[in-house]
Design an enzyme around this catalytic site. Structure first.
Site, PDB file in Angstrom:
ATOM      1  N   LYS A   1       1.052  -1.058  -0.244  1.00 29.82           N
ATOM      2  CA  LYS A   1      -0.082   0.270  -0.201  1.00 29.82           C
ATOM      3  C   LYS A   1       0.773   0.967   0.340  1.00 29.82           C
ATOM      4  O   LYS A   1       1.752   1.337   0.704  1.00 29.82           O
ATOM      5  CB  LYS A   1      -0.742  -0.077   1.330  1.00 29.82           C
ATOM      6  CG  LYS A   1      -2.223   0.995   0.839  1.00 29.82           C
ATOM      7  CD  LYS A   1      -2.684   0.027   0.224  1.00 29.82           C
ATOM      8  CE  LYS A   1      -4.208   0.657   0.222  1.00 29.82           C
ATOM      9  NZ  LYS A   1      -5.299   0.125  -0.387  1.00 29.82           N
TER      10      LYS A   1
ATOM     11  N   ASP B   1      -7.011   4.165  -4.783  1.00 32.58           N
ATOM     12  CA  ASP B   1      -7.742   4.335  -3.528  1.00 32.58           C
ATOM     13  C   ASP B   1      -7.986   5.524  -2.775  1.00 32.58           C
ATOM     14  O   ASP B   1      -8.445   5.707  -4.140  1.00 32.58           O
ATOM     15  CB  ASP B   1      -6.205   3.893  -2.346  1.00 32.58           C
ATOM     16  CG  ASP B   1      -7.466   3.297  -1.136  1.00 32.58           C
ATOM     17  OD1 ASP B   1      -7.549   1.992  -0.932  1.00 32.58           O
ATOM     18  OD2 ASP B   1      -7.249   3.864  -0.475  1.00 32.58           O
TER      19      ASP B   1
HETATM   20  N1  GLU Z   1      -7.358   0.271  -3.074  1.00 30.13           N
HETATM   21  C1  GLU Z   1      -8.269  -0.852  -3.380  1.00 30.13           C
HETATM   22  C2  GLU Z   1      -7.857  -2.312  -2.118  1.00 30.13           C
HETATM   23  O1  GLU Z   1      -8.388  -1.189  -1.359  1.00 30.13           O
HETATM   24  C3  GLU Z   1      -7.920  -1.211  -4.562  1.00 30.13           C
HETATM   25  C4  GLU Z   1      -6.351  -2.316  -4.370  1.00 30.13           C
HETATM   26  C5  GLU Z   1      -6.190  -2.609  -6.048  1.00 30.13           C
HETATM   27  O2  GLU Z   1      -6.479  -2.948  -6.707  1.00 30.13           O
HETATM   28  O3  GLU Z   1      -4.863  -2.794  -6.101  1.00 30.13           O
HETATM   29  O4  GLU Z   1      -8.223  -2.933  -1.839  1.00 30.13           O
END
Ligand code: GLU
Length: 447
Positions: free
Chosen positions: A127, A167
């Site tokens: 992340k 996100d």
């Molecule tokens: N931000 C999204 C999550 O919390 C998607 C992450 C992604 O597609 O890599 O899962």
């Protein structure tokens, strides 16, 4: 739910990671579920699996300088936490929000590792993001910020190393600027980000995926107890990408979403958000970054300042905004109002105390790492399409998404069913995700 072993483990985690309460919270939730397994499995203890899982493989912190429209220099902080790559390249979104800290990135990367494992696709967990607040910024400012952010991030990512996505505060526009700068820096058109635009390597259904996926998961939880979304009144809190497409799918299945909100309060529209009103909501945050109150003003709906939508009587509550937006008091109010299901569309939106209350009262409770896995699942499908240099139809991607959500639900039932036929989905999701990541880590040795 807690035990001496959990408390001893948490004492170490807290001492090693001071000042990171959200990370402690995410770890505690998993530790409560998996500690009995660890205690009865010597090989996990010997390999110190859980101790290794809570230590990021790598955490990068960097300066993001940029120049605003007045010509003044601004400095933000960028992060990328590469938590676990045992089952695939690091994968997870980028968040641009004033609340971003190393601790919040670590909690999200930790959650992401288990979530990605549940999708059954080969993705590790990561992340990233920045404390940049996109509210009120011009297009040019967002572009210059994204270019500066990517100038540093590019050296740490790659289609087989780490694949970021969107996100909170990072949608199509930001991903475009980020991808444009990456392509310029590495001189390669490659699948390094997901959530890309459809004309430059993106997948159909990726924008819809999280909202649709949460709805599919909720549908499965309800179906298991002989219920359905049809005719249900639903309260949600956000109105970005996730909230908008969730409303779209709920409407299709015959339910009614009656609230949206933001940090300033919430809108109550008892008629339900559909038709032209839904089209308005779709652009409200994702395009204009405008406050939820604009909806109330435009459609003459009730605006309740400074409060959360969980006080509205509903059958199903779906927190769609941010971590810890639903506490024990909110949970009790939902229970008292006859709510039968709560499904987490945001990451860790319910406090641990709220979750304990839902489980104690046998409310159907879908935890984020299972319920909102549809977004990253379609990101995984985008990676596959990029590798094959192919593009699947809407129907094909949606069918795969639906299949993945149905299987995640089944997996949670398998690992979370209690003797009275209630399903503890928190336990189910944590145990299933843990098994997959832990066994890969064992196979790979002490690395
Ligand atoms: N931000 C999204 C999550 O919390 C998607 C992450 C992604 O597609 O890599 O899962």
């Amino acid at each position: 739910m807690s035990s001496k072993a959990v408390e001893a483990f948490m004492a170490q985690v807290i001492a090693r990671n001071p000042g990171e309460p959200e990370f402690h919270q995410a770890v505690r939730e998993v530790a409560e579920s998996v500690m009995p397994i660890i205690q009865s499995t010597p090989v996990y203890q010997k390999a110190r699996i859980l101790e290794r899982m809570v230590e990021p493989e790598r955490a990068i912190i960097f300066r993001v300088p940029w120049v605003d429209d007045k010509g003044e220099v601004q400095v933000n902080r960028g992060f990328r936490v590469q938590m676990n790559s045992a089952i695939g390249p690091y994968k997870g979104g980028l968040r641009f929000h004033a609340s971003v800290t190393l601790g919040s990135m670590k909690f999200l990367a930790f959650e992401q590792t288990f979530k990605n494992a549940l999708t059954t696709l080969p993705m590790g967990g990561g992340k990233g993001g920045s404390d940049f607040n996109p509210r009120g910024k011009s297009d040019g400012e967002v572009m210059r910020f994204c270019q500066s952010f990517m100038t540093e991030l590019a050296r740490h990512i790659g289609p087989n190393t780490d694949v970021p996505a969107g996100d909170i505060g990072v949608g199509g526009r930001e991903l475009g600027y980020l991808y444009g700068q990456y392509k310029r820096l590495v001189n390669a058109f490659e699948g390094v980000l997901t959530g890309k635009g459809i004309n430059w390597g993106g997948s159909l259904i990726r924008p819809e995926a999280t909202g649709y996926g949460v709805t599919y998961f909720t549908r499965e939880m309800l179906a298991r107890v002989g219920e359905s979304i049809k005719g249900k009144t639903i309260a949600i809190s956000g109105y970005g990408n996730v909230g908008s497409y969730l409303i779209e799918k709920v409407n299709e299945l015959g339910g009614k979403v009656v609230t949206i909100g933001d940090e300033f309060g919430y809108v109550h529209d008892p008629e339900g958000i559909s038709g032209e009103k839904l089209e308005f909501v779709k652009d409200l945050w994702t395009v204009y970054r405008a406050p939820a109150r604009d909806y109330a003003e435009r459609y003459n709906a009730k605006w309740v300042p400074g409060r959360r939508p969980w006080e509205v009587k509903c059958d199903i509550a779906i927190p769609t905004a941010i971590q810890n937006e639903l506490n024990a008091e909110d949970a009790q109010q939902l229970i008292d109002n006859g709510c039968i299901a709560v499904c987490e569309a945001a990451n860790m939106p319910c406090t641990i105390e709220a979750i304990h209350l839902f489980l104690k009262n046998k409310i159907l409770f879908g935890p984020a790492k299972a319920a909102n896995a549809g977004g990253v699942a379609v990101s995984g499908l985008e990676m596959s399409q990029n590798s094959m240099r192919m593009s699947w139809s809407r129907e094909e991607v949606d069918q795969r998404l639906n299949g993945i959500m149905v299987r995640i639900h089944e997996t949670c039932v398998e690992h979370g069913k209690t003797p009275d036929d209630y399903v503890d989905y928190v336990k189910g999701a944590n145990i299933a995700g843990f098994y997959k990541v832990a066994s890969a880590m064992l196979d790979l040795g002490v690395v």
